[in-house]
Design an enzyme around this catalytic site. Structure first.
Site, PDB file in Angstrom:
ATOM      1  N   LYS A  95       0.952  -1.195   0.000  1.00 28.88           N
ATOM      2  CA  LYS A  95       0.214  -0.085   0.070  1.00 28.88           C
ATOM      3  C   LYS A  95       1.038   1.127   0.066  1.00 28.88           C
ATOM      4  CE  LYS A  95      -3.794   2.033   2.544  1.00 28.88           C
ATOM      5  NZ  LYS A  95      -4.860   1.811   3.679  1.00 28.88           N
TER       6      LYS A  95
ATOM      7  N   SER B  57      -9.721   1.622   2.887  1.00 28.14           N
ATOM      8  CA  SER B  57      -9.072   2.619   2.022  1.00 28.14           C
ATOM      9  C   SER B  57      -7.908   1.508   1.037  1.00 28.14           C
ATOM     10  CB  SER B  57      -8.240   3.644   2.718  1.00 28.14           C
ATOM     11  OG  SER B  57      -7.420   3.050   3.421  1.00 28.14           O
TER      12      SER B  57
ATOM     13  N   SER C  32     -10.081  -0.435   6.770  1.00 23.56           N
ATOM     14  CA  SER C  32      -9.899  -0.340   5.455  1.00 23.56           C
ATOM     15  C   SER C  32      -8.824  -1.685   5.024  1.00 23.56           C
ATOM     16  CB  SER C  32      -8.374   0.923   5.404  1.00 23.56           C
ATOM     17  OG  SER C  32      -9.117   1.933   5.310  1.00 23.56           O
TER      18      SER C  32
HETATM   19  N1  GLN Z   1     -13.177   4.085   6.203  1.00 22.35           N
HETATM   20  C1  GLN Z   1     -12.678   4.460   7.325  1.00 22.35           C
HETATM   21  C2  GLN Z   1     -12.285   5.925   7.309  1.00 22.35           C
HETATM   22  O1  GLN Z   1     -12.240   6.500   6.255  1.00 22.35           O
HETATM   23  C3  GLN Z   1     -11.386   3.640   7.767  1.00 22.35           C
HETATM   24  C4  GLN Z   1     -10.256   3.996   6.941  1.00 22.35           C
HETATM   25  C5  GLN Z   1      -9.196   3.032   7.384  1.00 22.35           C
HETATM   26  O2  GLN Z   1      -9.114   2.220   8.133  1.00 22.35           O
HETATM   27  N2  GLN Z   1      -7.849   3.583   7.171  1.00 22.35           N
HETATM   28  O3  GLN Z   1     -11.885   6.400   8.142  1.00 22.35           O
END
Ligand code: GLN
Length: 468
Positions: free
Chosen positions: A82, A157, A181
């Site tokens: 990532k 994400s 994410s």
């Molecule tokens: N979707 C969640 C957010 O936008 C989690 C993001 C993540 O786990 N990095 O905060």
């Protein structure tokens, strides 16, 4: 070109001389070249260095044979990263134009441990900028698409990481999970996703989102591969004082799994709910004991998360001032700005007690609730997302709807407990379905063991996305 389905099988192919590490890498890079423009999962390819690593793997294997795995237990395991993971001399953008031309001077701990064990890094993957998002649409480099159906989101994400694994662009990937994410894109793409215990793996060298929630974790084709990557990277690190060494929990022959009624309410899409019921009965028919439990505070998890997380985001993003590295703050896109404003608001005088302190108190209650329930059961089963993958653009203009996609994932981050997303089936629209297991802190091995047993009896595994 024969590409491995998991690391175990790769080792067999190598040892039977059916392929070489260079050939496997050729296979992955050919697929990336052919198909990645359709899904946009990679931001940077590490072609030159990956070939160098692959040639070295072939050389070491020809010199040492099977003994090579004693020194390099993950020799030739091809992994994508990532784009939040620092890897020496490679661009790291966090998918934000703020870091568009930033090159990392060093390896993150997770990367250096995987490297030391013999992994090959193929490239850096697209994601929601700064890991803010649930769909992959917030990337400054364009959205990643779901390879099962290009009209749908792959989940975020860590969108590109999940896509790179389901597309056979690599064997596994690293991700970060602050509120889901890893598990959400794993679920939407039909691969395994591990969010470890907070404090199990060093976060050194990984772009910070919300430090008390952030976890380094993995995407893989099987829980066994996720387990290998977890074991290679976990444990104390001089660069991150929050990491602990813990003796793994003892495995059992029969496990009790809790199902919370809060996870089967009317807000859950019928296909997701029916699949969860099918998984539960499969587990029951295979010797697991299922127990009803109650987690009434689940409904508050999302409110707590969207106070604590932006508060920490506003603090972590303060370092990107354009003075030491990267561009100035005008390069932040709207979602990062929204979180900085929300975070500074809940931390500001007059609001700090009403929002931040209160959320921290409820966080404590949620932790106690999980501790109580996980005293009665070995693991908790839950949906990952309330719905199957949604369409690109469907929630992009409505941040609140987007935030609600995390309703079943954020609680594990708030409590710091491990969670494993496991693919199990497909929807009537041919999109992946799955579930997650939540466990006691540092009991990852129990989750892998349950998942392993489930994988061996599940007849409906979704398989891989068909890109053609
Ligand atoms: N979707 C969640 C957010 O936008 C989690 C993001 C993540 O786990 N990095 O905060």
């Amino acid at each position: 070109m024969k590409l491995p389905i998991n690391y175990q099988q790769q080792k067999k192919l190598i040892s039977e001389k059916k392929t070489t590490h260079v050939e496997i890498l050729d296979g992955y890079l050919e697929r990336i070249e052919k198909y990645d423009k359709k899904v946009n999962s990679f931001l940077t390819l590490m072609k030159e260095s990956s070939y160098k690593q692959a040639r070295l793997c072939d050389k070491l294997f020809s010199e040492l044979g099977e003994d090579v795995y004693k020194k390099y237990p993950l020799l030739g395991f091809v992994v994508s990263l990532k784009d939040l993971y620092a890897a020496e001399s490679v661009r790291t953008t966090a998918s934000s134009k703020v870091l568009d031309d930033y090159t990392s001077p060093y390896d993150s701990t997770a990367v250096s441990r995987l490297r030391a064990d013999g992994c090959i890094f193929i490239g850096k993957t697209n994601c929601d900028a700064w890991a803010h998002g649930s769909s992959g649409e917030n990337s400054d480099y364009g959205p990643t698409k779901n390879p099962w159906n290009f009209d749908f989101v792959p989940g975020g994400s860590s969108s590109g990481s999940a896509v790179s694994v389901t597309c056979d662009f690599c064997l596994a990937s690293t991700g970060t999970d602050t509120g889901g994410s890893i598990r959400l894109p794993a679920n939407f793409c039909g691969v395994v996703g591990l969010k470890p215990t907070w404090g199990a793996i060093s976060r050194y060298g990984v772009v910070a989102m919300a430090s008390s929630l952030d976890c380094v974790g993995f995407f893989a084709n099987s829980s066994e591969d996720a387990r290998s990557l977890f074991n290679a990277t976990k444990g104390i690190d001089g660069f991150d004082a929050t990491v602990t060494n813990v003796t793994p929990a003892k495995l059992k022959n029969d496990y009790t799994i809790g199902i919370a009624k809060e996870y089967l309410n009317d807000g859950v899409n019928p296909q997701v709910k029916n699949e969860l019921k099918r998984v539960i009965s499969t587990l029951e028919n295979n010797g697991f004991t299922i127990k009803d439990v109650s987690l009434p505070l689940t409904e508050h998890a999302i409110s707590v998360y969207y106070i604590i997380q932006p508060a920490e985001v506003s603090s972590n993003l303060a370092r990107y001032d354009g003075v030491r590295y990267g561009h100035d703050r005008s390069y932040f896109a709207p979602e990062a700005k929204r979180r900085i404003i929300l975070g500074t608001h809940v931390l500001s005088e007059g609001y700090y007690d009403a929002f931040y302190i209160k959320a921290m108190k409820v966080r404590e209650k949620i932790i106690e609730e999980f501790d109580r329930v996980l005293n009665e059961v070995d693991a908790i089963i839950a949906p990952v997302s309330p719905t199957p993958p949604f369409k690109l653009g469907e929630k992009a203009q409505d941040p609140l709807q987007m935030y609600l996609a995390d309703i079943y994932t954020v609680a594990a981050n708030i409590a710091g407990i491990p969670a494993l997303a496991i693919p199990s089936n497909i929807t009537t629209q041919n999109l992946p379905l799955g579930f997650q297991l939540l466990g006691k802190r540092f009991n990852e091995e129990v989750l892998f063991d349950i998942a392993n047993k489930f994988e061996s009896v599940n007849t409906k595994h979704p398989g891989k996305a068909q890109l053609l």
